[in-house]
Design a protein around this motif. Sequence first.
Motif, short mmCIF file in Angstrom:
data_model
loop_
_atom_site.label_atom_id
_atom_site.label_comp_id
_atom_site.label_asym_id
_atom_site.label_seq_id
_atom_site.Cartn_x
_atom_site.Cartn_y
_atom_site.Cartn_z
N LEU A 171 18.34 -19.71 14.99
CA LEU A 171 17.58 -20.66 15.81
C LEU A 171 18.21 -20.91 17.18
CD1 LEU A 171 16.50 -23.30 13.13
CD2 LEU A 171 15.16 -21.41 14.08
N ASP A 172 19.17 -20.09 17.56
CA ASP A 172 19.79 -20.24 18.88
C ASP A 172 18.72 -20.16 19.97
OD1 ASP A 172 22.14 -20.32 17.50
OD2 ASP A 172 22.87 -18.37 18.17
N ASP A 173 18.59 -21.21 20.74
CA ASP A 173 17.66 -21.27 21.86
C ASP A 173 16.19 -21.14 21.43
OD1 ASP A 173 17.37 -21.77 24.58
OD2 ASP A 173 17.24 -19.65 25.11
N ALA A 174 15.90 -21.40 20.15
CA ALA A 174 14.54 -21.25 19.64
C ALA A 174 13.64 -22.38 20.14
CB ALA A 174 14.54 -21.24 18.11
N TYR A 175 12.35 -22.06 20.23
CA TYR A 175 11.30 -23.02 20.56
C TYR A 175 10.47 -23.30 19.31
CZ TYR A 175 11.97 -22.14 25.58
OH TYR A 175 12.49 -22.06 26.86
N PHE A 176 9.97 -24.52 19.20
CA PHE A 176 8.95 -24.83 18.19
C PHE A 176 7.92 -25.74 18.82
CE2 PHE A 176 7.67 -27.38 14.25
CZ PHE A 176 6.64 -26.51 13.95
N TYR A 177 6.67 -25.31 18.77
CA TYR A 177 5.54 -26.04 19.33
C TYR A 177 4.70 -26.64 18.21
CZ TYR A 177 6.40 -23.28 23.62
OH TYR A 177 6.95 -22.70 24.75
N PRO A 191 16.52 -26.10 19.21
CA PRO A 191 17.02 -26.57 20.49
C PRO A 191 15.91 -26.98 21.46
CG PRO A 191 18.09 -24.50 19.86
CD PRO A 191 16.95 -24.71 18.92
N ASN A 192 14.73 -26.37 21.31
CA ASN A 192 13.63 -26.62 22.25
C ASN A 192 12.38 -27.08 21.51
OD1 ASN A 192 14.96 -25.56 24.78
ND2 ASN A 192 15.03 -23.71 23.52
N PRO A 193 12.34 -28.36 21.09
CA PRO A 193 11.13 -28.89 20.44
C PRO A 193 10.10 -29.26 21.51
CG PRO A 193 12.82 -30.59 20.52
CD PRO A 193 13.41 -29.37 21.17
N ILE A 194 8.86 -28.82 21.31
CA ILE A 194 7.82 -29.10 22.30
C ILE A 194 6.59 -29.64 21.58
CG2 ILE A 194 6.33 -28.15 24.10
CD1 ILE A 194 8.49 -26.07 24.65
N ALA A 195 6.19 -30.84 21.97
CA ALA A 195 4.97 -31.44 21.44
C ALA A 195 3.77 -30.87 22.18
CB ALA A 195 5.02 -32.95 21.59
#
Length: 218
Positions: A171-177, A191-195
Amino acid sequence: MRLAIFDLDNTLIAGDSDHSWGEFLVQKKLVDAQTYAEANDRFYQQYKAATLDIHEYLSFSLAPLTQYSLDDLAVLHAEFMRELIEPMMLPKAKALLQQHRDQGDYLLIITATNSFVTHPIAAHLGVDDILASDAEIKDGRYTGKGTGTPCFQSGKVVRLQEWLKQKNYNLDDAYFYSDSINDLPLLEQVPNPIAVDADERLSKIALERGWKHISLRD
């Protein structure tokens, strides 16, 4: 390779594919209209309230699949895609997927909706892989049962961790939308949670924590 992870319903598409499949069954008179529609709506409200019993819901949503062969279900799903899902497709979502694709990211959908409903949608969107609540198949037919850990709330974290070990990703530098408060456990892991066009509870948390909040709607 960096992971770009996406919820599906009300994130990459402008609606809920699971609830819509139930509506499709009602429209086609493949289930008892009143009883099924009422239960379908009730479960959807429970999902939005984050009070859904996923096992109870899977028993309900997978039961109709047992009545048809896989070939017949494929025909029904193709019709469902044309009539209900394709109108939900979002140009901005496709552009976002392409942006991550161009950056060399691995595109993964992770959704609570069952595999029968969602795998063709993921294929249509051209993502690399999908994790969904898996529907059991035996002797060439759906059994009406789920298999493995349902891909819902903290179950998404469990399923993703299993997948990471199998695929040798991290999950290094991973995004989740995601749009949903149900996905808070996984949003907290990346690291990059995006609503994305988030519900009221997730919108509030995103604001409090300084998470990015975007819209993919027109």
